[in-house]
Design an enzyme around this catalytic site. Structure first.
Site, short mmCIF file in Angstrom:
data_model
loop_
_atom_site.label_atom_id
_atom_site.label_comp_id
_atom_site.label_asym_id
_atom_site.label_seq_id
_atom_site.Cartn_x
_atom_site.Cartn_y
_atom_site.Cartn_z
N LYS A 281 1.94 21.02 45.71
CA LYS A 281 2.18 21.72 44.44
C LYS A 281 0.86 22.15 43.79
CE LYS A 281 3.74 23.15 40.62
NZ LYS A 281 4.64 24.29 40.46
N CYS B 281 0.96 26.20 33.86
CA CYS B 281 0.85 25.73 35.25
C CYS B 281 -0.52 26.05 35.83
CB CYS B 281 1.90 26.40 36.11
SG CYS B 281 3.52 26.38 35.36
N1 SAJ Z 1 -2.18 36.62 36.50
C1 SAJ Z 1 -3.22 37.51 36.61
N2 SAJ Z 1 -3.30 38.28 37.74
C2 SAJ Z 1 -2.36 38.20 38.73
C3 SAJ Z 1 -1.32 37.28 38.60
C4 SAJ Z 1 -1.25 36.50 37.45
O1 SAJ Z 1 -4.09 37.63 35.74
O2 SAJ Z 1 -2.49 38.93 39.71
C5 SAJ Z 1 -2.11 35.76 35.30
C6 SAJ Z 1 -0.87 35.98 34.44
O3 SAJ Z 1 -1.05 37.04 33.55
C7 SAJ Z 1 -0.74 34.63 33.75
C8 SAJ Z 1 -1.23 33.65 34.81
O4 SAJ Z 1 -2.00 34.42 35.72
O5 SAJ Z 1 -1.59 34.56 32.63
C9 SAJ Z 1 -0.16 32.91 35.56
O6 SAJ Z 1 0.93 33.77 35.85
P1 SAJ Z 1 1.72 33.73 37.24
O7 SAJ Z 1 2.82 34.71 37.16
O8 SAJ Z 1 0.77 33.87 38.37
O9 SAJ Z 1 2.25 32.24 37.37
P2 SAJ Z 1 3.10 31.26 36.40
O10 SAJ Z 1 2.11 30.35 35.72
O11 SAJ Z 1 4.04 32.00 35.55
O12 SAJ Z 1 3.91 30.42 37.52
C10 SAJ Z 1 3.19 29.74 38.52
C11 SAJ Z 1 3.79 30.07 39.89
N3 SAJ Z 1 2.90 29.60 40.95
C12 SAJ Z 1 2.54 30.39 42.00
O13 SAJ Z 1 2.87 31.55 42.08
C13 SAJ Z 1 1.70 29.75 43.06
C14 SAJ Z 1 5.17 29.43 40.04
O14 SAJ Z 1 5.70 29.63 41.34
C15 SAJ Z 1 5.08 27.93 39.74
O15 SAJ Z 1 6.33 27.27 39.87
C16 SAJ Z 1 4.59 27.77 38.32
O16 SAJ Z 1 3.25 28.33 38.26
C17 SAJ Z 1 4.59 26.31 37.96
O17 SAJ Z 1 5.52 25.87 37.26
O18 SAJ Z 1 3.73 25.57 38.44
#
Ligand code: SAJ
Length: 422
Positions: free
Chosen positions: A211, A265
């Site tokens: 995780k 997360c």
């Molecule tokens: N972000 C960027 N650039 C990107 C992708 C995301 O700047 O290309 C930023 C987003 O704007 C945000 C942050 O990253 O601020 C996180 O967003 P996210 O959509 O990547 O992830 P979370 O935090 O909403 O959800 C993540 C997911 N983990 C992965 O994709 C590996 C989800 O599957 C997990 O279950 C979740 O964390 C968790 O609960 O741990």
């Protein structure tokens, strides 16, 4: 036997999980420490926004299969889905898991399954088993009697994406780390009640690290994108075009830069690895630092734009700034660890009365901003009002906006969706 399933913690993960078991006609007892959460759910309502969740809760409560309470009751399986925040000095805080262990211990009975879903530092499931064993010396646990234990214990991390939680809970593969093989079999049988993905069995510690590794993978890759965006900005290169082109290589897939990394997360979990291996986790720590530094870089860019505008006969104190988007990512109403909110707050502090925010996913100003003189505006009002537009979150509403910049108006686009606006 899985007649009654108890979910401890009715938040973003626990509540949807509870409703999915209920939708398969299992009796579900949801437990939460908040009377507001318990009352809202028992009325068939939701305290969090997530697609499809309201309909699922209404159906689960309406059919009588889901009931919420503040005190655990006997059940066949207990799924712990409580928060594991960071302390001020970036250490994992597992006190909610300890509190959950204390609350379920009195009602545990022979044959019960206990699953930990909360993102946890490696070793937490073993610690949970230890707490339970100390509280219930009359029962046997896997660390004592292996496959013959009275209680089965497993770590099965949630891996679902906010905004797509219900779909991903059903579709995603599950990592199942039982303390023994029988524990893994019992946990897999539980998830198979609604999970269509595969339940992949492994050791507890592998599951715990898996995780953390998943979210660190994403954090490191976003850090690369954010670092490239700062380098490219200094060299007059369009980073979004650069990434689009680089990603045409069959083995390259750079993620998207933004104003920072937020949410409960990705901005937190990598620290659990760093805390457990401070000397070895160099890249993971550095990625966290790069992503955490991005909001300050955006603020500096805004301040430079203010200085430039001030040379064009607008008094610095009259310069109006609109921040577009304050949630932690696109198309959600969640503000946890939001870098966009951090930026809006810092600008509001520095430029009293001259900052507006636009947030299509919120009806009112976030609590953190209510004491400031920040104004909540519609996107069109902000475009007409502001000298500086700071695009922080790539919400769907912003992507389809058509407008041109006014004479002298400055656009700072941290997401690359308005970069062609002139
Ligand atoms: N972000 C960027 N650039 C990107 C992708 C995301 O700047 O290309 C930023 C987003 O704007 C945000 C942050 O990253 O601020 C996180 O967003 P996210 O959509 O990547 O992830 P979370 O935090 O909403 O959800 C993540 C997911 N983990 C992965 O994709 C590996 C989800 O599957 C997990 O279950 C979740 O964390 C968790 O609960 O741990």
């Amino acid at each position: 036997m899985l007649d009654t399933i108890s979910i401890i913690g009715l938040g973003y993960i626990g509540l949807p999980t509870a409703t999915l078991f209920a939708s398969r006609r299992h009796r579900v007892i949801g437990v939460d420490v908040s009377p507001y959460v318990v009352d809202t759910i028992n009325r068939g309502g939701v305290h969090i926004e997530e697609p499809e969740l309201d309909i699922l809760v209404q159906a689960a409560v309406g059919s009588g299969y889901l009931r919420a309470t503040m005190r655990p009751e006997p059940a066949d399986a207990f799924v712990i889905a409580v928060p594991t925040p960071l302390t001020e000095d970036q250490k994992p805080d597992v006190s909610y898991i300890e509190a959950a262990a204390q609350s379920i211990a009195p009602v545990l009975a022979e044959g019960n399954l206990v699953i930990l879903e909360s993102t946890s530092p490696v070793g937490t499931t073993g610690q949970l088993a230890q707490w339970l064993a100390e509280l219930r010396p009359d029962l046997t646990f896997p660390q004592q009697t292996g496959d013959n234990s009275d209680i089965r214990i497993a770590y099965c991390p949630e891996r679902v994406l906010p905004g797509r939680i219900v779909h991903e809970l059903v579709a995603n593969d599950r990592i199942v780390g039982g303390m023994t093989l029988k524990c893994s079999e019992a946990a897999s049988a539980l998830y198979k009640l609604f999970v269509q993905g595969e339940c992949v069995v492994t050791q507890v510690r592998v599951a715990e690290m898996c995780k953390l590794a998943e979210n660190s993978f994403r954090d490191v890759n976003i850090a690369l994108a954010n670092e490239l965006s700062m380098i490219c900005d200094g060299q007059g290169i369009d980073v979004w075009e650069l990434i689009r082109l680089a990603n045409r290589h069959p083995r390259v897939n750079i993620l998207q830069p933004g104003c920072g990394v937020g949410g409960h997360c990705i901005a937190i979990d990598p620290w659990f690895i760093v805390h457990g291996a401070p000397d070895d986790a160099k890249l993971i720590r550095s990625a966290r630092e790069v992503n955490d530094a991005k909001p300050a870089w955006v603020i500096r860019k805004v301040e430079r734009a203010v200085t430039t505008l001030a040379t064009l006969n607008i008094a610095s104190e009259d310069i109006r700034i609109a921040c577009l988007g304050v949630t932690y990512k696109a198309d959600v109403d969640d503000l946890r660890e939001s870098p966009a909110l951090k930026i809006a707050l810092a600008l509001a502090d520095r430029r009293e009365g001259r900052v507006a925010i636009v947030e299509p996913n919120l009806q009112t100003l976030p609590e953190e901003l209510t004491s400031s003189e920040v104004i909540l505006m519609s996107p069109d009002e902000a475009v007409a009002w502001a000298h500086i537009l700071v695009l922080l979150v790539d919400h769907a509403e912003f992507k389809c906006m058509e407008f041109g910049l006014n004479n002298g108006q400055v656009l700072i686009d941290t997401r690359g969706i308005w970069k062609d606006k002139k």
